[in-house]
Scaffold this motif. Structure first.
Motif, PDB file in Angstrom:
ATOM      1  N   LEU A   7       0.827  -1.207   0.000  1.00 17.90           N
ATOM      2  CA  LEU A   7       0.000   0.000   0.000  1.00 17.90           C
ATOM      3  C   LEU A   7       0.860   1.257   0.000  1.00 17.90           C
ATOM      4  O   LEU A   7       1.965   1.289   0.539  1.00 17.90           O
ATOM      5  CB  LEU A   7      -0.903   0.010   1.240  1.00 17.90           C
ATOM      6  CG  LEU A   7      -1.936  -1.110   1.337  1.00 17.90           C
ATOM      7  CD1 LEU A   7      -2.688  -1.040   2.655  1.00 17.90           C
ATOM      8  CD2 LEU A   7      -2.919  -1.045   0.167  1.00 17.90           C
ATOM      9  N   SER A   8       0.309   2.308  -0.587  1.00 15.88           N
ATOM     10  CA  SER A   8       1.004   3.600  -0.578  1.00 15.88           C
ATOM     11  C   SER A   8       0.855   4.228   0.808  1.00 15.88           C
ATOM     12  O   SER A   8       0.009   3.820   1.615  1.00 15.88           O
ATOM     13  CB  SER A   8       0.393   4.532  -1.635  1.00 15.88           C
ATOM     14  OG  SER A   8      -0.920   4.909  -1.226  1.00 15.88           O
ATOM     15  N   ASP A   9       1.648   5.257   1.062  1.00 13.49           N
ATOM     16  CA  ASP A   9       1.545   5.976   2.331  1.00 13.49           C
ATOM     17  C   ASP A   9       0.143   6.555   2.513  1.00 13.49           C
ATOM     18  O   ASP A   9      -0.418   6.516   3.608  1.00 13.49           O
ATOM     19  CB  ASP A   9       2.573   7.109   2.398  1.00 13.49           C
ATOM     20  CG  ASP A   9       4.009   6.599   2.431  1.00 13.49           C
ATOM     21  OD1 ASP A   9       4.215   5.385   2.629  1.00 13.49           O
ATOM     22  OD2 ASP A   9       4.926   7.442   2.275  1.00 13.49           O
ATOM     23  N   ASP A  68      -4.997  15.144   9.840  1.00  8.64           N
ATOM     24  CA  ASP A  68      -5.352  15.743   8.553  1.00  8.64           C
ATOM     25  C   ASP A  68      -4.088  16.365   8.007  1.00  8.64           C
ATOM     26  O   ASP A  68      -3.738  17.501   8.337  1.00  8.64           O
ATOM     27  CB  ASP A  68      -6.452  16.788   8.752  1.00  8.64           C
ATOM     28  CG  ASP A  68      -6.953  17.327   7.434  1.00  8.64           C
ATOM     29  OD1 ASP A  68      -6.852  16.620   6.408  1.00  8.64           O
ATOM     30  OD2 ASP A  68      -7.439  18.474   7.416  1.00  8.64           O
ATOM     31  N   LEU A  69      -3.366  15.606   7.217  1.00 10.18           N
ATOM     32  CA  LEU A  69      -2.051  16.040   6.752  1.00 10.18           C
ATOM     33  C   LEU A  69      -2.164  16.909   5.507  1.00 10.18           C
ATOM     34  O   LEU A  69      -2.912  16.590   4.588  1.00 10.18           O
ATOM     35  CB  LEU A  69      -1.175  14.835   6.444  1.00 10.18           C
ATOM     36  CG  LEU A  69      -1.002  13.815   7.564  1.00 10.18           C
ATOM     37  CD1 LEU A  69      -0.010  12.753   7.154  1.00 10.18           C
ATOM     38  CD2 LEU A  69      -0.569  14.472   8.843  1.00 10.18           C
ATOM     39  N   THR A  70      -1.396  17.998   5.516  1.00 10.36           N
ATOM     40  CA  THR A  70      -1.326  18.861   4.344  1.00 10.36           C
ATOM     41  C   THR A  70      -0.099  18.537   3.507  1.00 10.36           C
ATOM     42  O   THR A  70       0.082  19.089   2.436  1.00 10.36           O
ATOM     43  CB  THR A  70      -1.289  20.346   4.775  1.00 10.36           C
ATOM     44  OG1 THR A  70      -0.184  20.517   5.663  1.00 10.36           O
ATOM     45  CG2 THR A  70      -2.585  20.741   5.462  1.00 10.36           C
ATOM     46  N   THR A  71       0.752  17.659   4.050  1.00 16.89           N
ATOM     47  CA  THR A  71       1.947  17.217   3.322  1.00 16.89           C
ATOM     48  C   THR A  71       1.915  15.697   3.241  1.00 16.89           C
ATOM     49  O   THR A  71       0.988  15.058   3.722  1.00 16.89           O
ATOM     50  CB  THR A  71       3.233  17.643   4.057  1.00 16.89           C
ATOM     51  OG1 THR A  71       3.258  17.002   5.336  1.00 16.89           O
ATOM     52  CG2 THR A  71       3.298  19.147   4.236  1.00 16.89           C
ATOM     53  N   SER A  72       2.959  15.126   2.700  1.00 19.18           N
ATOM     54  CA  SER A  72       3.059  13.668   2.637  1.00 19.18           C
ATOM     55  C   SER A  72       3.265  13.112   4.046  1.00 19.18           C
ATOM     56  O   SER A  72       3.704  13.833   4.958  1.00 19.18           O
ATOM     57  CB  SER A  72       4.237  13.266   1.754  1.00 19.18           C
ATOM     58  OG  SER A  72       5.459  13.640   2.377  1.00 19.18           O
ATOM     59  N   LEU A  77       6.128  13.088   9.207  1.00 25.08           N
ATOM     60  CA  LEU A  77       6.908  12.364  10.214  1.00 25.08           C
ATOM     61  C   LEU A  77       8.260  13.037  10.456  1.00 25.08           C
ATOM     62  O   LEU A  77       8.671  13.199  11.611  1.00 25.08           O
ATOM     63  CB  LEU A  77       7.101  10.906   9.793  1.00 25.08           C
ATOM     64  CG  LEU A  77       5.836  10.047   9.842  1.00 25.08           C
ATOM     65  CD1 LEU A  77       6.076   8.707   9.153  1.00 25.08           C
ATOM     66  CD2 LEU A  77       5.366   9.846  11.261  1.00 25.08           C
ATOM     67  N   TYR A  78       8.931  13.437   9.400  1.00 20.86           N
ATOM     68  CA  TYR A  78      10.215  14.121   9.562  1.00 20.86           C
ATOM     69  C   TYR A  78      10.040  15.436  10.324  1.00 20.86           C
ATOM     70  O   TYR A  78      10.832  15.767  11.194  1.00 20.86           O
ATOM     71  CB  TYR A  78      10.881  14.383   8.203  1.00 20.86           C
ATOM     72  CG  TYR A  78      11.783  13.261   7.777  1.00 20.86           C
ATOM     73  CD1 TYR A  78      13.109  13.211   8.198  1.00 20.86           C
ATOM     74  CD2 TYR A  78      11.320  12.241   6.961  1.00 20.86           C
ATOM     75  CE1 TYR A  78      13.945  12.174   7.823  1.00 20.86           C
ATOM     76  CE2 TYR A  78      12.144  11.194   6.576  1.00 20.86           C
ATOM     77  CZ  TYR A  78      13.451  11.166   7.012  1.00 20.86           C
ATOM     78  OH  TYR A  78      14.278  10.134   6.637  1.00 20.86           O
TER      79      TYR A  78
END
Length: 194
Positions: A7-9, A68-72, A77-78
């Motif tokens: 699966l993708s992220d 609710d992520l606005t980035t990958s 995580l980074y």
């Protein structure tokens, strides 16, 4: 679990939001090692780096319904690791300044009532935790701390090796740090007052 590896992220994130523990496990497996190396590179400390990674993943699991992520996911995580590391560094700097001020005040014999109360409370907590150490470890630690005997003197007195004395003292300090959740420098300051 094989299906989760494919699966993708973004797909894992959708499953995570629904409370899928296997998706969380895959995210952890996919990112924890590289994030740990990143944190360790910034902190130069294995234990702190492990703690940061644990906090980041605990936070992700606890906030999974609201994520609710606005980035990958990778970027998120980074950024989370970097922010935790910076917070830890800021806290350690604040503690270091506080410890320096207390140490200087104690050396001069000038300290406020608040500093004395804090020091007395710390002293009481450390003494309580020392009393809870295993008997032999406590004995070695107290001979070193209270009677200021060298490792060789303690070894001769107790008929054990110098290495055993050193290990017992190091282990006692490690236990005290964990139980009291205080920086090593604060414990060191207390241990060097007598």
């Amino acid at each position: 679990m094989d299906k989760y590896r494919k699966l993708s992220d973004a797909e894992l994130l959708i499953l995570l939001r629904s409370g899928d523990e296997s998706a969380f496990t895959e995210i952890y497996t996919r990112f924890s090692a590289v994030l740990y190396l990143h944190a360790r590179h910034m902190l130069h400390n294995r234990d702190d780096a492990r703690d940061v990674i644990q906090e980041v993943f605990t936070s992700i699991w606890n906030r999974r319904l609201d994520l609710d992520l606005t980035t990958s996911l990778n970027g998120y995580l980074y950024r989370s690791v970097r922010n935790k590391v910076l917070n830890l560094i800021r806290t350690e700097k604040r503690d270091s300044v506080y410890l320096t001020e207390i140490g200087e005040a104690l050396e001069r014999g000038e300290y406020s009532t608040d500093e004395q109360v804090n020091y007395n409370e710390l002293k009481r907590l450390i003494e309580l935790e020392v009393s809870l150490l295993p008997a032999r470890m406590r004995e070695v630690f107290e001979l070193s701390r209270n009677q200021q005997l060298s490792h060789a003197e303690i070894a001769a007195l107790l008929d054990i090796s110098d290495l055993t004395v050193k290990k017992q003292i190091n282990k006692a300090i490690h236990i005290l740090r964990e139980r009291l959740d205080i920086p090593a420098t604060l414990l060191f300051l207390y241990l060097n007052q007598k």
